[in-house]
Enzyme design. Structure first.
Site, mmCIF file in Angstrom:
data_model
loop_
_atom_site.group_PDB
_atom_site.id
_atom_site.type_symbol
_atom_site.label_atom_id
_atom_site.label_comp_id
_atom_site.label_asym_id
_atom_site.label_seq_id
_atom_site.Cartn_x
_atom_site.Cartn_y
_atom_site.Cartn_z
ATOM 1 N N CYS A 85 122.330 51.965 18.657
ATOM 2 C CA CYS A 85 122.316 51.077 17.846
ATOM 3 C C CYS A 85 121.659 49.654 18.437
ATOM 4 O O CYS A 85 121.713 49.639 19.623
ATOM 5 C CB CYS A 85 123.271 50.641 17.538
ATOM 6 N N ASP A 122 114.694 45.086 10.743
ATOM 7 C CA ASP A 122 116.265 45.639 11.598
ATOM 8 C C ASP A 122 118.034 45.628 10.440
ATOM 9 O O ASP A 122 116.721 44.519 9.062
ATOM 10 C CB ASP A 122 117.080 45.336 12.722
ATOM 11 N N SER A 123 118.481 45.690 10.491
ATOM 12 C CA SER A 123 119.272 44.782 9.490
ATOM 13 C C SER A 123 119.546 43.436 9.753
ATOM 14 O O SER A 123 120.148 42.879 9.028
ATOM 15 C CB SER A 123 121.388 45.360 9.654
ATOM 16 N N GLU A 168 125.249 39.606 15.360
ATOM 17 C CA GLU A 168 124.514 37.940 14.767
ATOM 18 C C GLU A 168 124.695 36.972 15.102
ATOM 19 O O GLU A 168 124.478 36.398 14.047
ATOM 20 C CB GLU A 168 124.986 38.882 12.943
ATOM 21 N N CYS A 194 116.324 50.138 14.089
ATOM 22 C CA CYS A 194 117.792 50.653 14.098
ATOM 23 C C CYS A 194 117.747 51.634 13.445
ATOM 24 O O CYS A 194 117.578 52.484 12.578
ATOM 25 C CB CYS A 194 117.853 49.760 12.272
ATOM 26 N N HIS A 226 120.891 46.457 17.961
ATOM 27 C CA HIS A 226 121.683 45.205 18.477
ATOM 28 C C HIS A 226 122.891 45.644 19.890
ATOM 29 O O HIS A 226 123.266 44.177 20.554
ATOM 30 C CB HIS A 226 123.708 45.327 17.236
HETATM 31 N N1 DGL Z 1 120.691 47.283 14.000
HETATM 32 C C1 DGL Z 1 121.262 48.835 13.983
HETATM 33 C C2 DGL Z 1 121.341 50.156 14.100
HETATM 34 O O1 DGL Z 1 120.274 50.216 15.406
HETATM 35 C C3 DGL Z 1 122.155 48.592 11.883
HETATM 36 C C4 DGL Z 1 123.762 47.810 12.625
HETATM 37 C C5 DGL Z 1 124.027 47.712 11.548
HETATM 38 O O2 DGL Z 1 123.065 46.893 10.334
HETATM 39 O O3 DGL Z 1 125.276 48.027 11.128
HETATM 40 O O4 DGL Z 1 122.230 50.609 13.715
#
Ligand code: DGL
Length: 252
Positions: A182, A8-9, A150, A71, A184
């Protein structure tokens, strides 16, 4: 025991890893947080594809056999390219849970919270248009949500203010099932649920991704169902917040 790369990011993919560990606890996971380049949500498609390629190459160099793109943004931008470039490697990506939201709505309006990049991606638009027939779909970027997760700011007054700003417009338009587009965002569900009340359902796509990985491992003959299972955490920046969030998941 299969060796599986999960990327993931940042910390968001830990919401997916949590489900993978529930459904397939015996596998060997390497989790990569690309936090030196987080967030992906406002980055170009080319940039995200480049990062995914580098991360997949690193997984494969370590003996990775399958990859979970944990992600939504990276799935929408890169998974088709990755599948074409690594034809022998099974990839599992994140599908926005539009179908279950449509199945569950009583108000006839569903909400989608995702990054700007996901909401504008061909992959998301195609999924929405396929499943959301006869239902109104209202969308919003979870502005500042990735940054909250984060920094592990999951439950403060500030969290509530930031979350409410993006969630309130969906509630005001009558959304009763809200897709978390997302990875997150599931970490913010306790605060979202408090704001929305118990009649609103938030749908996390992680369980579907875990079931899909299970099917894929079976299809490739990779799942032995044996082995103690393990998790290795890696990142392109400081690994500290990833480790802290992961440790807190284990306590739940
Ligand atoms: N967790 C990510 C997603 O599912 C990325 C969020 C990001 O880095 O902007 O989209």
């Amino acid at each position: 025991m299969a060796k599986i790369g999960v990327m993931d990011s940042g910390c968001g993919g830990l919401s997916v890893l949590r489900e993978l560990l529930r459904v397939l606890p015996e596998e060997q996971y390497v989790y990569f947080s690309d936090n030196a380049h987080c967030p992906y949500g406002e980055k170009s498609r080319e940039f995200i594809i480049g990062r995914c390629r580098d991360i997949v190459d690193a997984f494969l160099a370590e003996g990775g056999q399958a990859v979970v793109i944990a992600c939504n943004t990276a799935t929408a931008a890169a998974i088709a390219t990755l599948r074409a470039e690594y034809p022998r490697i099974p990839f599992v990506g994140m599908e926005p849970a539009v179908k279950p939201a449509v199945g569950g709505t009583r108000s006839g309006t569903i909400g989608v919270l995702a990054t700007n990049s996901t909401l504008h991606s061909a992959k998301y638009i195609e999924t929405r248009d396929r499943y959301a027939q006869g239902v109104r779909v209202v969308e919003h970027v979870g502005e500042g949500f990735v940054e909250l997760v984060e920094s592990l700011d999951l439950n403060s007054e500030n969290t509530r203010t930031v979350v409410e700003r993006s969630l309130r417009p969906l509630l005001e338009q009558g959304a009763d099932n809200i897709v978390l587009g997302c990875t997150h965002y599931p970490f913010l569900v306790p605060v979202m649920q408090e704001i929305a009340g118990s009649d609103v359902r938030f749908i996390d796509p992680a369980p579907a991704a875990a079931r899909q990985l299970s099917r894929v491992l079976d299809a490739y003959g990779m799942s032995t169902g044996e082995g103690p299972g393990s998790v290795e955490l890696k990142s392109s920046g400081p690994v500290d917040s990833v480790r802290r969030l992961y440790e807190s998941l284990r306590e739940v």
